[in-house]
Design a protein around this motif. Structure first.
Motif, mmCIF file in Angstrom:
data_model
loop_
_atom_site.group_PDB
_atom_site.id
_atom_site.type_symbol
_atom_site.label_atom_id
_atom_site.label_comp_id
_atom_site.label_asym_id
_atom_site.label_seq_id
_atom_site.Cartn_x
_atom_site.Cartn_y
_atom_site.Cartn_z
ATOM 1 N N GLY A 1 35.027 15.750 -1.676
ATOM 2 C CA GLY A 1 34.523 16.987 -2.266
ATOM 3 C C GLY A 1 33.135 16.893 -2.868
ATOM 4 O O GLY A 1 32.642 17.860 -3.443
ATOM 5 N N GLU A 2 32.474 15.753 -2.724
ATOM 6 C CA GLU A 2 31.136 15.559 -3.293
ATOM 7 C C GLU A 2 30.118 16.478 -2.620
ATOM 8 O O GLU A 2 30.076 16.576 -1.394
ATOM 9 C CB GLU A 2 30.703 14.103 -3.111
ATOM 10 C CG GLU A 2 29.296 13.822 -3.554
ATOM 11 C CD GLU A 2 28.834 12.411 -3.211
ATOM 12 O OE1 GLU A 2 27.656 12.119 -3.451
ATOM 13 O OE2 GLU A 2 29.638 11.612 -2.690
ATOM 14 N N LEU A 3 29.306 17.142 -3.441
ATOM 15 C CA LEU A 3 28.214 17.954 -2.911
ATOM 16 C C LEU A 3 27.153 17.011 -2.371
ATOM 17 O O LEU A 3 26.630 16.159 -3.101
ATOM 18 C CB LEU A 3 27.627 18.851 -4.004
ATOM 19 C CG LEU A 3 26.448 19.724 -3.597
ATOM 20 C CD1 LEU A 3 26.864 20.756 -2.554
ATOM 21 C CD2 LEU A 3 25.852 20.403 -4.821
ATOM 22 N N GLU B 1 26.522 21.572 1.647
ATOM 23 C CA GLU B 1 27.248 20.580 2.433
ATOM 24 C C GLU B 1 28.042 19.697 1.480
ATOM 25 O O GLU B 1 27.501 19.197 0.491
ATOM 26 C CB GLU B 1 26.297 19.726 3.262
ATOM 27 C CG GLU B 1 25.655 20.484 4.391
ATOM 28 C CD GLU B 1 24.795 19.600 5.287
ATOM 29 O OE1 GLU B 1 24.804 18.358 5.117
ATOM 30 O OE2 GLU B 1 24.109 20.154 6.145
ATOM 31 N N PHE B 2 29.328 19.521 1.795
ATOM 32 C CA PHE B 2 30.226 18.723 0.976
ATOM 33 C C PHE B 2 30.875 17.641 1.829
ATOM 34 O O PHE B 2 31.229 17.888 2.985
ATOM 35 C CB PHE B 2 31.364 19.591 0.411
ATOM 36 C CG PHE B 2 30.923 20.658 -0.536
ATOM 37 C CD1 PHE B 2 30.906 20.423 -1.897
ATOM 38 C CD2 PHE B 2 30.545 21.901 -0.067
ATOM 39 C CE1 PHE B 2 30.518 21.420 -2.781
ATOM 40 C CE2 PHE B 2 30.150 22.908 -0.938
ATOM 41 C CZ PHE B 2 30.129 22.664 -2.303
ATOM 42 N N HIS C 1 43.729 12.796 2.345
ATOM 43 C CA HIS C 1 42.591 12.168 3.015
ATOM 44 C C HIS C 1 41.383 13.092 3.092
ATOM 45 O O HIS C 1 40.257 12.623 3.222
ATOM 46 C CB HIS C 1 42.977 11.715 4.422
ATOM 47 C CG HIS C 1 44.069 10.699 4.423
ATOM 48 N ND1 HIS C 1 44.881 10.505 5.508
ATOM 49 C CD2 HIS C 1 44.515 9.820 3.483
ATOM 50 C CE1 HIS C 1 45.764 9.554 5.240
ATOM 51 N NE2 HIS C 1 45.561 9.129 4.009
ATOM 52 N N LEU C 2 41.645 14.401 3.047
ATOM 53 C CA LEU C 2 40.570 15.399 3.028
ATOM 54 C C LEU C 2 40.820 16.366 1.880
ATOM 55 O O LEU C 2 41.965 16.686 1.565
ATOM 56 C CB LEU C 2 40.524 16.198 4.338
ATOM 57 C CG LEU C 2 40.158 15.467 5.610
ATOM 58 C CD1 LEU C 2 40.220 16.424 6.803
ATOM 59 C CD2 LEU C 2 38.786 14.840 5.516
ATOM 60 N N VAL C 3 39.753 16.832 1.276
ATOM 61 C CA VAL C 3 39.827 17.843 0.222
ATOM 62 C C VAL C 3 40.104 19.189 0.868
ATOM 63 O O VAL C 3 39.505 19.509 1.900
ATOM 64 C CB VAL C 3 38.486 17.881 -0.557
ATOM 65 C CG1 VAL C 3 38.458 19.017 -1.545
ATOM 66 C CG2 VAL C 3 38.238 16.548 -1.239
ATOM 67 N N GLY C 4 40.976 19.978 0.275
ATOM 68 C CA GLY C 4 41.247 21.309 0.794
ATOM 69 C C GLY C 4 40.073 22.240 0.559
ATOM 70 O O GLY C 4 39.331 22.105 -0.420
ATOM 71 N N ILE C 5 39.899 23.197 1.441
ATOM 72 C CA ILE C 5 38.787 24.140 1.314
ATOM 73 C C ILE C 5 38.891 24.941 0.022
ATOM 74 O O ILE C 5 37.876 25.351 -0.544
ATOM 75 C CB ILE C 5 38.679 25.056 2.563
ATOM 76 C CG1 ILE C 5 37.377 25.876 2.549
ATOM 77 C CG2 ILE C 5 39.880 25.975 2.678
ATOM 78 C CD1 ILE C 5 36.132 25.075 2.686
#
Length: 113
Positions: free
Chosen positions: A96-98, A90-91, A42-46
């Motif tokens: 993960g989109e910039l 900011e992503f 659900h979230l992109v990893g750092i």
């Protein structure tokens, strides 16, 4: 990979201080919930964000934040470039989109293709 290795102590310090988790109260389970969101996809990893930055920009990480803006969760990554310029990326944390890049002399930080 070098960028991620340098970032690991910073992330650990932020996680333990609560500085990376302004999404909710300072509850100890907040970071676990976010980790589960990454594991579920659900979230992109750092790490993916850091790999993307390392491939495209020269610089060192100053700060990483995970914030909720309106209905979106965002990573904010502040870097200092080789000429001392400070740039914030900011992503969107869900894909993960910039979203934006702000700062001075950003082009001097860009790596050649």
């Amino acid at each position: 990979m070098k960028l991620r290795k340098r970032l690991l102590p910073l992330i650990l310090a932020l996680l333990t201080s609560g500085g990376i988790l302004p999404l909710a109260s300072a509850d100890d389970d907040d970071w676990r919930d976010l980790h589960q969101e990454v594991k579920k996809g659900h979230l992109v990893g750092i790490g993916e964000i850091m790999d993307w930055l390392e491939a495209r920009y020269e610089g060192q990480i100053l700060e990483v934040e995970l914030e909720q803006e309106d209905d979106r969760i965002e990573y904010e990554v502040e870097m200092i470039g080789p000429r001392g310029q400070v740039v914030e990326f900011e992503f969107d944390a869900t894909n993960g989109e910039l979203l934006s890049v702000e700062g001075v002399n950003i082009e001097a930080m860009r790596k050649s293709p």
